[in-house]
Scaffold this motif. Structure first.
Motif, PDB file in Angstrom:
ATOM      1  N   GLU A 117       2.602   7.764 -10.370  1.00  0.00           N
ATOM      2  CA  GLU A 117       2.424   6.184 -10.474  1.00  0.00           C
ATOM      3  C   GLU A 117       3.790   6.206 -11.040  1.00  0.00           C
ATOM      4  O   GLU A 117       4.428   5.020 -11.106  1.00  0.00           O
ATOM      5  CB  GLU A 117       1.373   5.950 -11.328  1.00  0.00           C
ATOM      6  N   ALA A 134      -5.048   5.639  -7.795  1.00  0.00           N
ATOM      7  CA  ALA A 134      -6.317   5.954  -7.072  1.00  0.00           C
ATOM      8  C   ALA A 134      -6.822   4.923  -5.961  1.00  0.00           C
ATOM      9  O   ALA A 134      -7.385   5.450  -5.225  1.00  0.00           O
ATOM     10  CB  ALA A 134      -7.424   5.540  -8.371  1.00  0.00           C
ATOM     11  N   THR A 135      -5.831   3.761  -6.038  1.00  0.00           N
ATOM     12  CA  THR A 135      -6.337   2.852  -5.127  1.00  0.00           C
ATOM     13  C   THR A 135      -5.194   2.694  -3.857  1.00  0.00           C
ATOM     14  O   THR A 135      -5.232   2.255  -2.849  1.00  0.00           O
ATOM     15  CB  THR A 135      -6.382   1.578  -5.530  1.00  0.00           C
ATOM     16  N   HIS A 143      -2.487   1.125  -4.402  1.00  0.00           N
ATOM     17  CA  HIS A 143      -1.872  -0.328  -4.760  1.00  0.00           C
ATOM     18  C   HIS A 143      -0.600  -0.388  -5.365  1.00  0.00           C
ATOM     19  O   HIS A 143      -0.654   0.219  -6.468  1.00  0.00           O
ATOM     20  CB  HIS A 143      -3.039  -1.062  -5.251  1.00  0.00           C
ATOM     21  N   THR A 170       1.167   5.430   0.190  1.00  0.00           N
ATOM     22  CA  THR A 170       0.214   6.677   0.471  1.00  0.00           C
ATOM     23  C   THR A 170       1.000   7.929  -0.130  1.00  0.00           C
ATOM     24  O   THR A 170       2.273   7.895  -0.323  1.00  0.00           O
ATOM     25  CB  THR A 170       0.194   6.915   2.097  1.00  0.00           C
ATOM     26  N   THR A 206       0.903  -1.108   0.089  1.00  0.00           N
ATOM     27  CA  THR A 206      -0.071   0.129   0.008  1.00  0.00           C
ATOM     28  C   THR A 206       1.001   1.197   0.017  1.00  0.00           C
ATOM     29  O   THR A 206       1.843   1.304   0.970  1.00  0.00           O
ATOM     30  CB  THR A 206      -0.838   0.123   1.184  1.00  0.00           C
ATOM     31  N   SER A 209      -1.330   1.736  -8.566  1.00  0.00           N
ATOM     32  CA  SER A 209      -2.282   2.633  -8.956  1.00  0.00           C
ATOM     33  C   SER A 209      -2.418   3.739  -8.146  1.00  0.00           C
ATOM     34  O   SER A 209      -2.466   3.534  -6.801  1.00  0.00           O
ATOM     35  CB  SER A 209      -3.529   1.732  -8.775  1.00  0.00           C
TER      36      SER A 209
END
Length: 70
Positions: free
Chosen positions: A17, A38-39, A41, A9, A7, A36
């Protein structure tokens, strides 16, 4: 192949990205990087066993973001 997930942040856009993908992609043994904003991830794939988590965290930090293994 082994994929390790993280993850991330602090990412907000495509530029973020690309920065993470570029830094993580330079780690020896990494064959694919999926990221990503957006997520938040990040998935890192290698051909031989799991990637060194500390190396990934350092690469993400170098790109200007924070990460943790999932």
């Amino acid at each position: 192949m082994t994929t390790t997930e993280f993850t991330v942040t602090g990412m907000t856009c495509e530029h973020c990205e690309r920065a993470v993908k570029s830094e993580v992609g330079e780690i020896d043994g990494v064959t694919a990087v999926s990221v990503s904003a957006a997520t938040g991830h990040l998935a890192v794939t290698t051909n031989a066993g799991p990637v060194d988590t500390d190396e990934v965290l350092a690469a993400v930090d170098e790109a200007g973001y924070s990460a943790e293994a999932v």
